[in-house]
Scaffold this active site. Sequence first.
Site, PDB file in Angstrom:
ATOM      1  N   ARG A  20       0.830  -1.207   0.000  1.00  0.00           N
ATOM      2  CA  ARG A  20       0.000   0.000   0.000  1.00  0.00           C
ATOM      3  C   ARG A  20       0.867   1.261   0.000  1.00  0.00           C
ATOM      4  O   ARG A  20       0.477   2.293  -0.536  1.00  0.00           O
ATOM      5  CB  ARG A  20      -0.985  -0.012   1.177  1.00  0.00           C
ATOM      6  CG  ARG A  20      -2.053   1.069   1.094  1.00  0.00           C
ATOM      7  CD  ARG A  20      -3.175   0.880   2.112  1.00  0.00           C
ATOM      8  NE  ARG A  20      -4.220  -0.024   1.655  1.00  0.00           N
ATOM      9  CZ  ARG A  20      -5.352   0.360   1.044  1.00  0.00           C
ATOM     10  NH1 ARG A  20      -5.592   1.633   0.815  1.00  0.00           N
ATOM     11  NH2 ARG A  20      -6.240  -0.523   0.667  1.00  0.00           N
ATOM     12  N   GLU A  73      -9.592   5.952   7.283  1.00  0.00           N
ATOM     13  CA  GLU A  73      -8.163   6.221   7.171  1.00  0.00           C
ATOM     14  C   GLU A  73      -7.800   7.522   6.446  1.00  0.00           C
ATOM     15  O   GLU A  73      -6.849   8.198   6.845  1.00  0.00           O
ATOM     16  CB  GLU A  73      -7.471   5.050   6.439  1.00  0.00           C
ATOM     17  CG  GLU A  73      -7.449   3.757   7.220  1.00  0.00           C
ATOM     18  CD  GLU A  73      -7.163   2.569   6.318  1.00  0.00           C
ATOM     19  OE1 GLU A  73      -7.992   2.266   5.444  1.00  0.00           O
ATOM     20  OE2 GLU A  73      -6.096   1.961   6.483  1.00  0.00           O
TER      21      GLU A  73
END
Lengths: 458, 762
Positions: free
Chosen positions: B311, B716
């Site tokens: 990621r 997030e």
Amino acid sequence: MDITFLLNGENVTLRDVDPTRTTLDWLREERGLRGSKEGCNEGDCGACTVMVTDAGGTSALNACILFLPQLHGKTLTTVEGLSGPDGALHPVQEALVTHHGSQCGFCTPGIAVSLAAGQLNGDTAHDDVLAGNLCRCTGYAPIIRAADAAAGAPVPDWLSTLRAGESPAASAEVGPALPDSSDALAHALMERPHATLVAGATDVGLWVTKGLRDLRDVIFLGGATDLQQIEVSDSDIRIGAGVTIAQLLPVMADHHPSFAEMLRRFASTQVRGAATLGGNIANGSPIGDSPPALIALGATLHLRRGDVRRDIRLQDFFIDYGKQDRVAGEFVEAISIPRQSDHLKVYKLSKRFDQDISAVLGAFNIVVEDGIVQSARIAFGGMAGIPKRATHVEQALTGQPWTQASVDAVGPAFAQDFTPMSDMRASAEYRLEAARNMLTRALAEDQGTPVSVLEVTP
Amino acid sequence: MSARGPRIHDAAPLHVTGAARYIDDIPVPGDCLHLAFGLSHEARGVITRADLSKVRAAPGVIDVITAAHLPFDNDVSPAAHDEPLLAKGEVFYHGQPIFLVIATSHLAARKAARLGDITIEPRPAILTIDDALAAGSRFEAGPVIWTDGDTDAALAAAPRIIEGQFEMGGQEHFYLESQAALALPQENDDMLVHSSTQHPTEIQHKVAEALGVPMHAVRVETRRMGGGFGGKESQGNALAVSCAVAARHTGRPCKMRYDRDDDMVITGKRHDFRIAYRAGVAPDGRLLGVDVTQYARCGWAQDLSLPVADRAMLHADNAYDIPAMRIESHRLKTHTASATAYRGFGGPQGMLGIERLMDHVAHALNLDPTSVRRRNFYAPAGSATPGVTHYGQPVEDFVLDNMVAALEASAAYAARRKAVDDWNAQNDVLKKGLALSPVKFGISFTLTHLNQAGALVHVYQDGSIHLNHGGTEMGQGLFQKVAQVAASVFGVPLETVKITATDTAKVPNTSATAASSGTDLNGMAVKAACDTIKGRIVAFLAESRGVDTAKITFEDGNVQVGDDTLSFAEAAQAAYTNRISLSATGFYKTPKVAWDRLKGRGRPFFYFAYGVSMTEVVIDTLTGENRILRADIVHDAGSSLNPALDIGQVEGGYVQGAGWLTTEELIWDDAGRLRTHAPSTYKIPACSDRPDIFNVALWDAPNPEDTIFRSKAVGEPPFMLGISAFLALSDAVAACGAGYPDLDAPATPERILTAVTRLRQT
């Protein structure tokens, strides 16, 4: 030891209490009152915050490092006691709900109690009220919106007795572990000279909750109310060893405002409400925040053993790391600051402004006349194994013009005075450079230059 | 009711009164036992002797368990099977659990756990990124490398090369409720586990393995966590497994909660990274090619490090359309606690890399950083030729141009830029800084099969509704948002819907509540379940009353059937007595996603969430002390289901992100011991650290993709809005000299003073 206190309006008497049983464990494990949370078990997060009321008023305190005997004769209010008998929410609880002040909710009981204590005391400096309450979810913004909204609401009826400072009559049977005067303390300590003295337990508490020490021989100082007096005379300010940091703050605000501003950042509301000046000195920490300021003010320490008293300069009390000029059976009775015109500047340097142990604490008492440094008493915490005067710097500065050139010229003297260590708070190099730069700050402040990031507005 | 609205958190009244139950608040039978781990005092070594006689003899101790006593699987890893619950002869980090104490109280267990007499013969410990590189200590065979375009050629042809390298620290989650679990043994070897976890199914799985039973013998329940932030995705396994094993062993309920210091020493944190960059730039600041190397310190076990590092690579572009890009990712194995998931899951690290580069480019070219950023943005949504990421996904929903413009206007960027410059011209000691940074964050699990969710909904005959789904509540307000979905489908007041604890016996095979996916996945699954039940009621009413289904509507607690009005309860009662099933499951899987992680190509994300923040700071150039003065944020939550809860995520995310990059510093010593293992030494933001002025607005526009009522994930993405605080500090330092500040993170007072000193000396 037998103790008596009021818990959410109910009289509680406990027989043979373990002297280091914490209030939090007792509430949660024995009383089934599980609203107060354990977040850190060392007084740094505030999730366990409770209100304690005595004749001096109401304080928010950390229940995780509050030993049960410290409650003797007092009133304890937990989050369960904030709401009314019919379940009506306290105004701060209502506001926290309305303004989305909770997310995971684990810190929330402590926040509610801190805000309720602030509201009770009419304290609207919310950042200071909440400095000891960590929240990881909200970013604090909605909590402050809630605090603002609730600030004007009246204190609910069911808590009005707290405002009056009502407490249960302390049971007559006060044992030697809970002396009610400095005389009784002196006597008890002669009998048990190696007993651990507990005032606010903000340090000793951690010996138990983190060090897992079994302290069997303990003497609690909280009952010796004659140690909790502050006397201001023409010659000095005499502060009893049992005076809390919270009680000291307003007095210093009158006499040495920079000292008071540092005390505003001394730990947190919960810790200031419990911690005593005597404890902050007598534990001998090299990073206690009050000793450097007191040393710079030329404070005198009043020690007592039995009926024998002696006075020493505070700076002489600290001999080496972990070693103080105090013999078995002796205790700190008071600290005296000579009256003087205020020149004191105190700079506390830490990673975080609130509730953080100083990397460096510098205290500068520099008297300048006609542009010349007449005298300089400069002391630091965090720069050595003890709180220590910067004698070489003082000597190099005294008699010099109060200018940047002089400040630059005395720079090397710092390394003569100090060989700081590196640890998780700061490197040795940074400590030394920041200490030097604090002298520049002191000069700049005298010259009217803005030097505090805390005073800048967007 | 409408699905949307600024409803309060469902548990808020319980939170404020202390009535909300966390694991340690659950009433337990009187014979409940308590557990604590004995820990390794070496970072790396071989256990040559373990004398636990003093532990066994300590007051209150019932038994002590070591690896040799574990009857079945000794593993608590999420996947790689490389993380023993109790050390097997060797230790791999300081603080690794070696033995498990079972005692009559939490305190007795903690005290006994310190009495172990364990001799460990030390082996050389690999602690730092440099140690690991020198030793070739890594997960996977070598670095993962993705290339897009000809980066070497782009750099060779570029008129200007900007290069640099910097470090960013990890981050302790500091959920206020430390890890905790409670196991209650049931008849026939079954086990009921209460766990403070984001991933009940994984707890169920690991407990079943450890007990040697099928998953059906283990039920895991999670009502709420006192904060998670990724730290309870895999890190709760050890406690739940310990409780289950001890409960099986003793036949008594067993509870375990970490003391805060143990929690900080034992559990994983955000990965710290080193990022090196080399960029070819045009004179106007456009990036022509970027070569990035990411070094992630993963700790001793794999945990979730591979997808975290992926990621980070996936966010190495952030909002910028970079013609040629090469990314090299090193997943380094060290003898420290195994780094784990933390809000953003590598995204923040990858994004900080490119934002730092943007800043460096603007500084080197003496251009306005916001203009440079804008010049490199992906093409806006609706463009005939959308930009394509370095992993091959078209960016078709890009809205940052408009969001940045809106923020520049609302926060008066130009005027405040000038005011900051004026201040800096007039002040020697205190310097101000201002910075704006965008966020583009990919939404979906990159492991495609995790993008699924289930729900279970019952309508009772009195019209009350029982709601259950696989998502867990950690404070984010998921349960309330999903309840709003259910209430809106049935047209009933929110109070009609009972929110219930996550329970592996109700909804099986769930994914972790992670990757910001909670509402997207579970909201859709719940809607499917509710639609099923509603469809049955409609069909029944249409048939029994001879009314067209189109004329049956649910609103305001009533069911309109043609001209007749029934209360929802009456409709439910009628359906029940006519033998209509009022219970349904729901299922959802995210469409469109397909990802080849080895090649680094495909469409890992269903969509992107966007945000932009502007931060103003002041620093003290004598001490490095600093403060955030003001933050302005516009954040894209799509058509927000609950603006109040979503703004809460944005405010909290920003402050947590800023904390990561400012006051929060993890320090390990040369022996591999974490020195910052309590809030006394590890400083998360306190109340006064939030910005004095804090303006947060939602960018209210429907998600072009078909998500639950067109909302967007919000857990997030806002975390990375905190990057602008770091860049603003760098901007303030830049006012002290001509050089580039070259600031490492976290920007503690010490790092800022060091940077100021360096700039003033050059």
